[in-house]
Design a protein around this motif. Structure first.
Motif, PDB file in Angstrom:
ATOM      1  N   VAL A 132       3.383   0.977  -3.417  1.00 31.18           N
ATOM      2  CA  VAL A 132       1.759   0.749  -2.272  1.00 31.18           C
ATOM      3  C   VAL A 132       2.218   1.788  -1.641  1.00 31.18           C
ATOM      4  O   VAL A 132       2.963   2.258  -0.738  1.00 31.18           O
ATOM      5  CB  VAL A 132       3.097  -0.864  -1.927  1.00 31.18           C
TER       6      VAL A 132
ATOM      7  N   THR B 121      -3.636   1.104   2.628  1.00 27.93           N
ATOM      8  CA  THR B 121      -3.160   1.804   1.314  1.00 27.93           C
ATOM      9  C   THR B 121      -3.932   2.588   1.134  1.00 27.93           C
ATOM     10  O   THR B 121      -4.879   2.771   2.038  1.00 27.93           O
ATOM     11  CB  THR B 121      -2.613   0.573   0.652  1.00 27.93           C
TER      12      THR B 121
ATOM     13  N   ILE C  21       1.079   3.576   1.648  1.00 27.38           N
ATOM     14  CA  ILE C  21       0.228   3.665   2.823  1.00 27.38           C
ATOM     15  C   ILE C  21       0.186   4.663   3.986  1.00 27.38           C
ATOM     16  O   ILE C  21       0.452   6.126   3.926  1.00 27.38           O
ATOM     17  CB  ILE C  21       1.559   3.533   4.158  1.00 27.38           C
TER      18      ILE C  21
ATOM     19  N   LYS D 121       6.811   3.183  -1.613  1.00 25.07           N
ATOM     20  CA  LYS D 121       5.723   3.649  -3.032  1.00 25.07           C
ATOM     21  C   LYS D 121       6.068   3.935  -4.001  1.00 25.07           C
ATOM     22  O   LYS D 121       5.381   4.257  -5.027  1.00 25.07           O
ATOM     23  CB  LYS D 121       4.787   5.239  -1.957  1.00 25.07           C
TER      24      LYS D 121
END
Length: 310
Positions: free
Chosen positions: A181, A193, A183, A45
């Protein structure tokens, strides 16, 4: 984003493994899954990888979140050696070169009486200091033993060097690492995502560093000085504050200068600064660069350090 399908040359189906998190735990997990002949994909992330095992370059020096020490022969060290063609440059901490303020050497090799008391378990002050240096207050017998045997080491390339080697090796063998990214949800067959994109996978490995139970918070300070006030000592310990001079331990760390990497189990960064004021008079006027964390998560109820998270 679709998943990844494929078969091994032998015709055995390879599992599609998604690793969420590109810290040390995630990178090593990905490496293990690759060795097991699975197809692996990593998402992170943050914009950078490494988690708490990262360094920040400042004025030509790599500053970390407090003193990271690698267990020579431990799981992380062995994995790095297995994956990387270049061995990490390690130098051990010498407890006989650490000054326990008010009590002399942490490991008193020149004082038979004190040494005997320590070996018999009759020196609680030194026992606490050994626990502080080896496990940052955590009771980890393997690391305590390693400290006394010269197997608890400073990494010349820094913790980020280990992370970089793992990441580059993974990318070389075709394991993509995608940053930025996040989740937000999972389903039977993959994850979703924050942008609503589905990533398909047979197995999802969550390596996000989520705290289990209560977090253990500490304070850290990394500071590079343009002089060498400790005159070759590897460090200082007073109560629950430890100061290590990485430059005295490893020649790759600020040659000719001091690189103090410090930790306080309580009292904040001010507790570290108090010890520096007491033992390293005038240190503030010699600062080249510094990085501090008044409260950072060291570990959680599992009591594991960075190279034990794997």
């Amino acid at each position: 984003m679709r998943g990844f399908d494929g078969y091994a040359p032998s015709g055995v189906f390879m599992k599609r493994v998604l690793v969420v998190g590109a810290g040390i735990h995630g990178l090593v997990t990905a490496a293990r899954e690759h060795i097991a002949k699975n197809q692996v994909f990593i998402v992170e992330k943050r914009k950078t990888i490494g988690g708490r095992g990262t360094s920040q370059e400042s004025h030509g020096h790599q500053l970390e979140h407090g003193p990271h020490l690698l267990l020579k022969g431990g799981e992380l060290h062995n994995m790095v050696k297995k994956l990387s063609k270049v061995k990490p440059s390690l130098r051990p901490i010498r407890p006989s070169k650490i000054l326990l303020v008010g009590h002399g050497e942490l490991y008193p090799i020149n004082d038979p009486k004190k040494l005997l008391n320590l070996k018999l378990g009759k020196d609680q002050v030194r026992e606490d200091a050994l626990r502080l240096i080896s496990g940052w207050g955590q009771e980890i017998p393997e690391r305590r033993k390693a400290l006394l045997k010269g197997k608890l080491c400073v990494v010349g390339e820094g913790w980020s060097g280990l992370v970089g080697r793992l990441a580059s090796t993974l990318e070389e063998v075709g394991i993509p690492i995608q940053t930025g990214v996040k989740i937000t949800d999972s389903y039977d067959g993959g994850v979703i995502t924050s942008k609503g994109v589905k990533i398909e996978a047979d197995v999802v490995k969550m390596c996000t560093g989520e705290v289990v139970g209560d977090p253990v918070k500490v304070s850290t300070l990394d500071v590079v000085l343009d002089n060498r006030p400790l005159k070759g000592l590897h460090g200082l310990v007073k109560e629950d504050v430890a100061i290590l001079d990485l430059a005295a331990i490893h020649s790759m760390k600020a040659p000719g200068m001091s690189h103090f990497s410090c930790i306080a189990l309580s009292g904040g960064v001010s507790k570290i600064e108090e010890l520096l004021d007491e033992r390293v008079s005038g240190w503030r006027s010699h600062i080249i660069t510094k990085r501090e964390n008044n409260s950072i998560t060291l570990t959680d109820s599992r009591g594991l350090l960075s190279d034990g998270m794997i």
